[in-house]
Design an enzyme around this catalytic site. Structure first.
Site, PDB file in Angstrom:
ATOM      1  N   CYS A 102      15.333 -73.057  40.353  1.00  0.00           N
ATOM      2  CA  CYS A 102      15.291 -73.627  39.006  1.00  0.00           C
ATOM      3  C   CYS A 102      13.890 -74.167  38.762  1.00  0.00           C
ATOM      4  CB  CYS A 102      16.312 -74.761  38.909  1.00  0.00           C
ATOM      5  SG  CYS A 102      16.379 -75.548  37.294  1.00  0.00           S
ATOM      6  N   LEU A 103      13.375 -73.972  37.554  1.00  0.00           N
ATOM      7  CA  LEU A 103      12.035 -74.490  37.244  1.00  0.00           C
ATOM      8  C   LEU A 103      11.996 -76.015  37.299  1.00  0.00           C
ATOM      9  CD1 LEU A 103      10.964 -72.111  34.328  1.00  0.00           C
ATOM     10  CD2 LEU A 103      10.269 -72.006  36.730  1.00  0.00           C
TER      11      LEU A 103
HETATM   12 NI    NI Z   1      17.332 -74.103  35.875  1.00  0.00          NI
END
Ligand code: NI
Length: 176
Positions: A102-103
């Protein structure tokens, strides 16, 4: 278009339930600009999806796209899709495990169970209804982005943190 700052785990916006967008406000310049900026930000950071809460906007908008991602080299292509007021319904009970990142938890990967097949319902950036069935990685990305709209992140779905790995260690010990 602008590259937006990405909220990292710990920022309260990631834990808020995002309210739906009023269909009549989809065409507004502010909403359209946000969508453009989310696409630009996702591409800049080599994500395969991004949700508005990740750019500090608590609204039910997500964009997804996979095309030769460096972060997910094994990912099948997913064409650019704008999903407003996204609903995701599992089609069957089968869960599959795969590595997820996830970023907003940029340095981590973890083995996360997700439904293998889902139906997605949303509005596109013109406000038209879209509905489709997705499987595998595509279904995973949809569930991941839907979670962001609910204030959830992928580690909330991990049954155990034993596989939670920094990206460098994941690449070294876990990736094929
Ligand atoms: Ni994410």
């Amino acid at each position: 278009m602008a590259i937006l700052k990405v909220a990292r785990l710990g920022h309260p916006v990631l834990r808020q339930v995002a309210p739906p967008i009023k269909p009549e406000s989809i065409q507004e310049a502010e909403t359209q600009r946000l969508i453009d900026d989310m696409i630009e930000t996702m591409r800049e950071y080599d994500g395969v999806g991004i949700a508005a809460p990740q750019v500090h906007v608590s609204k039910q908008i997500a964009v997804i796209e996979a095309k030769g991602s460096r972060r997910y080299p094994d990912a099948p292509d997913i064409h650019l899709t704008v999903l407003i007021n996204l609903e995701v319904t599992p089609l069957g009970p089968e869960l599959g495990d795969d590595w997820e990142g996830c970023l907003s938890l940029n340095d981590f990967r973890g083995l996360t169970p997700r439904y293998q097949q889902v139906r997605a319902k949303a509005l596109d950036r013109e406000g038209r209804p879209v509905e489709f069935v997705a499987t595998g990685f595509h279904a995973r990305v949809l569930q991941h982005e839907r979670d962001h709209l609910l204030g959830k992140v992928f580690i909330d779905r991990m049954p155990s943190f034993e596989t939670l790995s920094y990206l460098a260690e994941f690449t070294r010990y876990w990736s094929r």
